[in-house]
Design an enzyme around this catalytic site. Structure first.
Site, short mmCIF file in Angstrom:
data_model
loop_
_atom_site.label_atom_id
_atom_site.label_comp_id
_atom_site.label_asym_id
_atom_site.label_seq_id
_atom_site.Cartn_x
_atom_site.Cartn_y
_atom_site.Cartn_z
N THR A 29 0.85 -1.19 0.00
CA THR A 29 0.00 0.00 0.00
C THR A 29 0.89 1.24 0.00
O THR A 29 1.94 1.24 0.64
CB THR A 29 -0.88 0.00 1.28
OG1 THR A 29 -1.75 -1.12 1.22
CG2 THR A 29 -1.71 1.27 1.40
N THR A 32 4.51 4.54 -3.34
CA THR A 32 5.58 3.86 -4.09
C THR A 32 5.02 2.66 -4.84
O THR A 32 5.48 2.33 -5.94
CB THR A 32 6.71 3.40 -3.12
OG1 THR A 32 7.02 4.47 -2.23
CG2 THR A 32 7.96 3.02 -3.90
N ALA A 83 8.07 1.30 2.08
CA ALA A 83 8.45 1.43 3.50
C ALA A 83 8.58 2.91 3.82
O ALA A 83 8.81 3.74 2.94
CB ALA A 83 9.76 0.71 3.77
N GLY A 95 3.75 1.50 7.77
CA GLY A 95 2.46 1.80 8.37
C GLY A 95 2.08 3.27 8.35
O GLY A 95 1.06 3.65 8.91
N GLY A 96 2.93 4.08 7.66
CA GLY A 96 2.55 5.48 7.51
C GLY A 96 1.19 5.60 6.84
O GLY A 96 0.44 6.54 7.08
N GLY A 97 0.88 4.62 6.01
CA GLY A 97 -0.42 4.60 5.32
C GLY A 97 -1.46 3.75 6.03
O GLY A 97 -2.47 3.38 5.45
N GLU A 103 -0.28 -5.51 5.75
CA GLU A 103 0.98 -5.59 4.98
C GLU A 103 1.91 -6.64 5.58
O GLU A 103 2.58 -7.38 4.84
CB GLU A 103 1.68 -4.23 4.97
CG GLU A 103 0.96 -3.20 4.12
CD GLU A 103 1.53 -1.81 4.26
OE1 GLU A 103 1.40 -1.02 3.31
OE2 GLU A 103 2.10 -1.49 5.31
C1 5RP Z 1 1.51 1.86 4.27
C2 5RP Z 1 2.98 1.66 4.24
C3 5RP Z 1 3.71 2.26 3.09
O1 5RP Z 1 4.42 1.26 2.43
C4 5RP Z 1 4.65 3.29 3.64
O2 5RP Z 1 3.92 4.22 4.45
C5 5RP Z 1 5.36 4.03 2.51
O3 5RP Z 1 4.42 4.79 1.83
P1 5RP Z 1 4.77 5.58 0.51
O4 5RP Z 1 5.16 4.56 -0.51
O5 5RP Z 1 3.49 6.32 0.17
O6 5RP Z 1 5.91 6.53 0.83
O7 5RP Z 1 3.58 1.05 5.09
O8 5RP Z 1 0.96 1.40 5.48
#
Ligand code: 5RP
Length: 220
Positions: A29, A32, A83, A95-97, A103
């Site tokens: 998710t 990226t 990540a 987990g930022g998302g 995941e």
């Molecule tokens: C979502 C995640 C994402 O992989 C992580 O936050 C990186 O996000 P992005 O690709 O938007 O920088 O762990 O829960």
């Protein structure tokens, strides 16, 4: 397009080339991973895809990929995800998302877990916050026990979990992993051990580098 967006796209395109016809593919998710879906669809392979979030499921279907509900009766051949932070020893924060619970389940179910990233995700040391998913039941008791954690606000996870963040030190990821994993009320946390990661595909300065974590090379 910004240089970071270009790097994300390049990392996703490189990861799409690791996928072979007939594979069961776990999809992470985030931004990226977003370009991975069209890149995979463009390869025209017959695949079985499994999404780690409703947003990814929707994007994968929109790209034309066949997505199935994830039950995990059979191992996935490959899972690909982004990540938030990648440490030199291979530990990740994700987990930022808000999707780290699903995941991690998808990554752990895969024979090969490929992390893709733009260069800004490589860090010398992991820093807080570490995303948490907590049960709604007794959430204040869990937060009191954790002490240095705070609610993030916003929607619950697709599984009804409350999203919070550990904001204490992350000096020893392994010890923190154990502490968080054994704290009642913590459904899952965003520390991913190196042992889970098979490959890192990082794009920086318009070049893509591919590391197999078994070769123990450092990328910083
Ligand atoms: C979502 C995640 C994402 O992989 C992580 O936050 C990186 O996000 P992005 O690709 O938007 O920088 O762990 O829960």
């Amino acid at each position: 397009m910004s240089p970071i967006e270009r790097d994300k796209r390049a990392a996703a395109a490189a990861a799409a080339n690791l996928v072979e016809a007939g594979m069961r593919v776990g999809l992470g998710t985030g931004t990226t991973i977003a370009p991975l879906m069209p890149a995979l669809a463009a390869r025209g392979l017959k695949l079985r895809c499994f999404a780690s979030s409703p947003a990814t499921e929707q994007a994968a279907r929109a790209a034309g990929l066949a997505v199935e509900p994830f039950e995990g009766r059979e191992p996935l051949d490959i899972a690909i995800d982004g990540a938030d932070q990648i440490a030199p020893d291979g530990w990740l924060i994700k987990g930022g998302g808000r999707a780290h619970t699903r995941e991690k389940i998808v990554a752990a179910a895969a024979e090969r877990f490929v992390v893709i990233a733009s260069g800004d995700k490589l860090v010398e040391r992991l820093q807080p916050p570490v995303p948490l998913e907590l049960t709604a039941f007794g959430v204040q008791a869990t937060l009191r026990r954790l002490a240095t954690a705070r609610l993030r606000g916003g929607p619950v996870s697709p599984d009804g979990g409350v999203i919070a963040d550990w904001v204490g030190p992350v000096d020893d990821p392994s010890t923190l992993d154990t502490w968080l994993s054994t704290t009642p009320g913590v459904v899952e946390h965003g520390l991913f051990p190196r042992a889970l990661v098979s490959d890192l595909v990082v794009a920086r300065n318009d070049a893509v580098e591919h590391y197999s974590l078994s070769d123990r090379r450092r990328w910083i």
